[in-house]
Write an enzyme that holds these catalytic residues in place. Structure first.
Site, mmCIF file in Angstrom:
data_model
loop_
_atom_site.group_PDB
_atom_site.id
_atom_site.type_symbol
_atom_site.label_atom_id
_atom_site.label_comp_id
_atom_site.label_asym_id
_atom_site.label_seq_id
_atom_site.Cartn_x
_atom_site.Cartn_y
_atom_site.Cartn_z
ATOM 1 N N SER A 154 0.863 -1.177 0.000
ATOM 2 C CA SER A 154 0.000 0.000 0.000
ATOM 3 C C SER A 154 0.895 1.221 0.000
ATOM 4 O O SER A 154 2.087 1.133 0.339
ATOM 5 C CB SER A 154 -0.874 -0.009 1.262
ATOM 6 O OG SER A 154 -1.426 1.266 1.544
ATOM 7 N N TYR A 167 -1.920 -0.606 10.371
ATOM 8 C CA TYR A 167 -1.932 -0.887 8.928
ATOM 9 C C TYR A 167 -0.583 -0.530 8.310
ATOM 10 O O TYR A 167 -0.014 -1.311 7.535
ATOM 11 C CB TYR A 167 -3.062 -0.081 8.289
ATOM 12 C CG TYR A 167 -3.295 -0.352 6.826
ATOM 13 C CD1 TYR A 167 -3.926 -1.524 6.407
ATOM 14 C CD2 TYR A 167 -2.919 0.567 5.850
ATOM 15 C CE1 TYR A 167 -4.171 -1.777 5.064
ATOM 16 C CE2 TYR A 167 -3.158 0.328 4.506
ATOM 17 C CZ TYR A 167 -3.782 -0.844 4.114
ATOM 18 O OH TYR A 167 -4.012 -1.084 2.790
#
Length: 275
Positions: A154, A167
């Site tokens: 990501s 995350y």
């Protein structure tokens, strides 16, 4: 038909990006080994994929004229991943491409980020990637043809995002796995790369919890309310990219057009990392 006769292993394949990667690879000739948890996760504040979603992925792959072995399994369970992959290889006879895509999202400020939420994130988004790769490497080696491993990270793998410490930690860790294994497996012709999407038009991004995060004072914010705010993350004037944009990168890294590409981070981010 770049992938005619090849076999790809895709995790998190029941819907969203994972389904799209599986269907696009099948369209280009690959048979698919797929798995997904198909169950709720406490650390993910939105509804997860179901076994019916995974059945739909099976239908879509078969509609492309390809075979698929699909299993309900948790990437955090190394034994389950190993067995699901082994069943697929028993059916199809080989492994060429691995797409470690399974993941969850969820935004929490540090004081609300419980131990359970932290563990769920690391278990799925980091340990799950490791389990997928570890199960796959012996089969790639046994084939003697090299192969391509693609890890879905990501923009949070290179950038800290507020309310996303868990995350970002997991996605940074994915890049550590990628860089190490690119060196370790390169002499055997096994390439390892990472794709770094920004916001993607899937349920993982577009859900009530995210809408409320962006508009905490609104009673019932909607997708249309939030889209203008998402534009601000990007240099290009778009709120998000689409699953096909990410799959385009996956197919490039999986195929012979990238035969000398390994150890890279490929952002599909509409300029989020340069803004």
């Amino acid at each position: 038909m770049d992938f005619d006769g090849k076999v790809a292993f895709v995790t998190g394949a029941a819907r969203g990006q994972g389904r799209n990667h599986a269907v696009r690879l099948a369209r280009e000739g690959a048979d698919i080994i797929a798995l997904d948890l198909c169950a709720p996760v406490a650390g993910a504040p939105y509804d997860m994929a179901t076994s019916a979603d995974l059945d739909e992925t099976v239908r879509l792959v078969e509609a492309e004229g390809r075979r698929i072995e699909a299993t309900v399994a948790d990437v955090h369970d190394a034994d389950a991943v190993t067995k699901a992959l082994a069943r697929g290889i028993e059916s199809f006879g080989r492994l060429d491409v691995v797409v470690a895509n399974a993941g969850i999202a969820g935004s929490f400020p540090v004081e609300e980020l419980t131990d359970e939420i932290w563990r769920d994130m690391i278990d799925i988004n980091l340990t799950g990637v490791w389990n997928t790769v570890k199960a796959s490497v012996p089969h790639l080696r046994a084939g003697g043809r090299g192969g391509s491993i693609i890890l879905i990270s990501s923009i949070a793998g290179l950038k800290g995002l507020p309310n996303n410490a868990h995350y970002a930690a997991a996605k940074h860790g994915v890049l550590g796995i990628m860089r190490s294994l690119a060196n370790e497996l390169g002499p055997e012709g096994i390439r390892v790369n990472a794709v770094l999407p920004t916001n993607v038009d899937t349920r993982m991004l577009l859900n009530d919890a995210i809408y409320k995060l962006f508009l905490p004072d609104a009673d019932a914010p909607t997708r249309s309310d939030v889209e203008p705010l998402l534009h601000g993350m990007h240099a290009l004037d778009v709120p998000f990219v689409h699953p096909d944009d990410v799959s385009n990168a996956v197919l490039f890294l999986a195929g012979d057009r990238s035969r000398y590409v390994t150890g890279i981070t490929m952002p599909i981010d509409a300029g989020a990392l340069v803004k």
